[in-house]
Scaffold this motif. Structure first.
Motif, PDB file in Angstrom:
ATOM      1  N   GLN A  38      34.036  23.709  82.116  1.00  0.00           N
ATOM      2  CA  GLN A  38      35.453  24.216  81.763  1.00  0.00           C
ATOM      3  C   GLN A  38      36.134  24.838  82.922  1.00  0.00           C
ATOM      4  O   GLN A  38      35.472  25.597  83.641  1.00  0.00           O
ATOM      5  CB  GLN A  38      35.283  25.221  80.533  1.00  0.00           C
ATOM      6  CG  GLN A  38      36.738  25.630  79.841  1.00  0.00           C
ATOM      7  CD  GLN A  38      37.394  24.609  79.333  1.00  0.00           C
ATOM      8  OE1 GLN A  38      36.818  23.499  78.757  1.00  0.00           O
ATOM      9  NE2 GLN A  38      38.595  24.667  79.241  1.00  0.00           N
ATOM     10  N   VAL A  39      37.154  24.419  83.133  1.00  0.00           N
ATOM     11  CA  VAL A  39      38.010  24.842  84.477  1.00  0.00           C
ATOM     12  C   VAL A  39      39.230  25.854  83.834  1.00  0.00           C
ATOM     13  O   VAL A  39      39.730  25.348  83.034  1.00  0.00           O
ATOM     14  CB  VAL A  39      38.494  23.812  85.280  1.00  0.00           C
ATOM     15  CG1 VAL A  39      39.313  24.434  86.652  1.00  0.00           C
ATOM     16  CG2 VAL A  39      37.491  22.854  85.833  1.00  0.00           C
ATOM     17  N   GLN A  40      39.280  26.844  84.623  1.00  0.00           N
ATOM     18  CA  GLN A  40      40.350  27.822  84.064  1.00  0.00           C
ATOM     19  C   GLN A  40      40.962  28.570  85.308  1.00  0.00           C
ATOM     20  O   GLN A  40      40.669  28.975  86.277  1.00  0.00           O
ATOM     21  CB  GLN A  40      40.019  29.186  83.201  1.00  0.00           C
ATOM     22  CG  GLN A  40      39.405  28.838  81.841  1.00  0.00           C
ATOM     23  CD  GLN A  40      39.137  30.075  81.229  1.00  0.00           C
ATOM     24  OE1 GLN A  40      38.883  31.184  81.709  1.00  0.00           O
ATOM     25  NE2 GLN A  40      39.260  29.850  79.829  1.00  0.00           N
ATOM     26  N   LEU A  41      42.423  28.227  85.492  1.00  0.00           N
ATOM     27  CA  LEU A  41      43.439  28.638  86.444  1.00  0.00           C
ATOM     28  C   LEU A  41      44.101  30.091  86.061  1.00  0.00           C
ATOM     29  O   LEU A  41      44.656  29.821  85.068  1.00  0.00           O
ATOM     30  CB  LEU A  41      44.345  27.699  87.009  1.00  0.00           C
ATOM     31  CG  LEU A  41      43.654  26.793  88.052  1.00  0.00           C
ATOM     32  CD1 LEU A  41      44.880  25.687  88.144  1.00  0.00           C
ATOM     33  CD2 LEU A  41      43.511  27.299  89.395  1.00  0.00           C
ATOM     34  N   GLU A  57      32.742  26.762  85.026  1.00  0.00           N
ATOM     35  CA  GLU A  57      31.564  27.123  84.406  1.00  0.00           C
ATOM     36  C   GLU A  57      31.138  25.772  83.702  1.00  0.00           C
ATOM     37  O   GLU A  57      31.867  25.289  83.101  1.00  0.00           O
ATOM     38  CB  GLU A  57      31.406  28.351  83.884  1.00  0.00           C
ATOM     39  CG  GLU A  57      32.357  28.634  82.704  1.00  0.00           C
ATOM     40  CD  GLU A  57      32.189  30.111  82.269  1.00  0.00           C
ATOM     41  OE1 GLU A  57      31.196  30.789  82.540  1.00  0.00           O
ATOM     42  OE2 GLU A  57      33.040  30.516  81.712  1.00  0.00           O
ATOM     43  N   GLY A  58      29.927  25.485  83.619  1.00  0.00           N
ATOM     44  CA  GLY A  58      29.331  24.543  82.838  1.00  0.00           C
ATOM     45  C   GLY A  58      27.904  24.203  82.963  1.00  0.00           C
ATOM     46  O   GLY A  58      27.077  24.853  83.577  1.00  0.00           O
ATOM     47  N   ASP A  59      27.339  23.108  82.507  1.00  0.00           N
ATOM     48  CA  ASP A  59      26.061  22.546  82.591  1.00  0.00           C
ATOM     49  C   ASP A  59      25.901  21.094  83.324  1.00  0.00           C
ATOM     50  O   ASP A  59      26.954  20.448  82.948  1.00  0.00           O
ATOM     51  CB  ASP A  59      25.335  22.311  81.241  1.00  0.00           C
ATOM     52  CG  ASP A  59      25.013  23.930  80.868  1.00  0.00           C
ATOM     53  OD1 ASP A  59      25.746  24.685  80.324  1.00  0.00           O
ATOM     54  OD2 ASP A  59      23.719  24.377  81.072  1.00  0.00           O
ATOM     55  N   ILE A  60      24.855  20.895  83.932  1.00  0.00           N
ATOM     56  CA  ILE A  60      24.921  19.635  84.695  1.00  0.00           C
ATOM     57  C   ILE A  60      23.387  18.981  84.347  1.00  0.00           C
ATOM     58  O   ILE A  60      22.617  19.836  84.834  1.00  0.00           O
ATOM     59  CB  ILE A  60      25.366  19.588  85.879  1.00  0.00           C
ATOM     60  CG1 ILE A  60      25.198  18.138  86.601  1.00  0.00           C
ATOM     61  CG2 ILE A  60      24.718  20.465  86.831  1.00  0.00           C
ATOM     62  CD1 ILE A  60      25.990  17.885  88.071  1.00  0.00           C
ATOM     63  N   GLU A  61      23.281  18.004  84.006  1.00  0.00           N
ATOM     64  CA  GLU A  61      22.001  17.310  83.940  1.00  0.00           C
ATOM     65  C   GLU A  61      21.930  16.227  85.181  1.00  0.00           C
ATOM     66  O   GLU A  61      22.684  15.431  85.284  1.00  0.00           O
ATOM     67  CB  GLU A  61      21.723  16.630  82.566  1.00  0.00           C
ATOM     68  CG  GLU A  61      21.745  17.642  81.550  1.00  0.00           C
ATOM     69  CD  GLU A  61      21.346  16.935  80.165  1.00  0.00           C
ATOM     70  OE1 GLU A  61      20.735  15.733  80.202  1.00  0.00           O
ATOM     71  OE2 GLU A  61      21.832  17.325  79.233  1.00  0.00           O
ATOM     72  N   SER A  64      44.096  24.925  81.861  1.00  0.00           N
ATOM     73  CA  SER A  64      42.672  24.835  81.711  1.00  0.00           C
ATOM     74  C   SER A  64      42.179  23.270  81.433  1.00  0.00           C
ATOM     75  O   SER A  64      43.341  22.636  80.948  1.00  0.00           O
ATOM     76  CB  SER A  64      42.314  25.718  80.526  1.00  0.00           C
ATOM     77  OG  SER A  64      42.866  25.484  79.363  1.00  0.00           O
ATOM     78  N   SER A  65      41.042  22.780  81.624  1.00  0.00           N
ATOM     79  CA  SER A  65      40.714  21.595  81.410  1.00  0.00           C
ATOM     80  C   SER A  65      39.184  21.541  81.259  1.00  0.00           C
ATOM     81  O   SER A  65      38.367  22.292  81.758  1.00  0.00           O
ATOM     82  CB  SER A  65      41.123  20.616  82.210  1.00  0.00           C
ATOM     83  OG  SER A  65      40.690  19.281  82.138  1.00  0.00           O
ATOM     84  N   ARG A  66      38.648  20.512  80.388  1.00  0.00           N
ATOM     85  CA  ARG A  66      37.107  20.191  80.441  1.00  0.00           C
ATOM     86  C   ARG A  66      37.026  19.142  81.398  1.00  0.00           C
ATOM     87  O   ARG A  66      37.988  17.988  81.281  1.00  0.00           O
ATOM     88  CB  ARG A  66      37.134  19.724  78.963  1.00  0.00           C
ATOM     89  CG  ARG A  66      35.660  19.049  78.858  1.00  0.00           C
ATOM     90  CD  ARG A  66      34.538  20.159  78.726  1.00  0.00           C
ATOM     91  NE  ARG A  66      34.486  20.994  77.574  1.00  0.00           N
ATOM     92  CZ  ARG A  66      34.003  21.048  76.399  1.00  0.00           C
ATOM     93  NH1 ARG A  66      33.467  19.863  76.123  1.00  0.00           N
ATOM     94  NH2 ARG A  66      34.091  21.722  75.674  1.00  0.00           N
TER      95      ARG A  66
END
Length: 245
Positions: free
Chosen positions: A167-170, A205-209, A181-183
């Protein structure tokens, strides 16, 4: 208690060598093979006798090749909490990053002028290891004198991605509001906004595999090219990585 006395600066060296096959006819190891394990055991009673409490494990990593630099290494420091199995508490990966938690600090301001082409940040970049699962958080402080240039952001790198959710927030710090904001579910997807003149911040912020090892980094540019006024991502911006598996 070994003792060494000499007139030079050289001390004892402990070298342990690992091969597959036999000592007389060694064959090539496989990445992930243990090279050395140092363990500490404590006596807990007549039934279970000695139980391992802590371990330092030196393992091989990367592509193994027949060259002077054809192997990577990893050091894992493991401890046991009573009632649980041994677990990694601190891991030094071959690329120099340390897990399970590490961060990258932006050491200097960086400015882009008259360009909407995404470019790699000079500091907020790291290497993620194959088959790892990571949680990440990037906080960036930025400023501009332009009313239209704004900023554009993306996640990028050479890392192979099995799954990504971010998730991005400006933020407009003058009004204390989220202006965009965007996913993000793939590398090289971007979000941009003009925001306004002044000093602001963004959060990703987020998760990465991870499937295959590679770089993972922040890219950014102006959202609208401004030849007179640059967009600056400032010192003290930060990338935090937590390895989950």
């Amino acid at each position: 208690q070994p003792t060494n006395g000499s007139t030079d600066a050289v001390g004892y060296a402990i070298n342990v060598r690992k091969a597959r096959g036999t000592a007389a006819a060694p064959t090539v190891i496989t990445t992930g093979d243990d090279l050395l394990t140092i363990s500490g055991y404590g006596y807990v009673g007549a039934t279970n006798t000695y139980v391992e409490a802590a371990r330092i494990a030196l393992d091989s990593t990367g592509t193994i090749s027949d060259s002077a630099t054809g192997i990577g290494g990893k050091i894992a420091f493991q401890t046991r909490d009573p009632g649980t199995a041994l677990a990694d508490r601190f891991v030094v990966e071959r690329a120099g990053s340390y897990d399970p938690n590490f961060s990258k600090h932006k050491a200097a301001d960086e400015t882009v002028t008259n360009s909407t082409t995404l470019q790699d940040d000079n500091h907020l970049t790291t290497t993620l290891i194959a088959s790892g699962i990571y949680k990440f958080r990037i906080v960036g402080f930025w400023t501009t004198l332009s009313a239209t240039a704004g900023i554009k952001l993306a996640l990028s790198g050479t890392v192979g991605v099995t799954s990504l959710k971010a998730q991005v927030q400006l933020w407009n710090d003058t009004t204390n509001t989220v202006v965009a904001s965007s996913r993000l579910t793939a590398l090289n997807s971007s979000l941009g906004n003009a925001v306004a003149t002044g000093s602001h911040h963004f959060v990703i912020e987020g998760d990465i595999e991870v499937s295959t090892e590679g770089t993972f980094l922040l890219q950014w540019a102006q959202n609208a090219a401004d030849a007179a006024n640059g967009t600056t991502v400032q010192r003290n911006s930060d990338m935090r990585i937590d390895r989950r598996a």
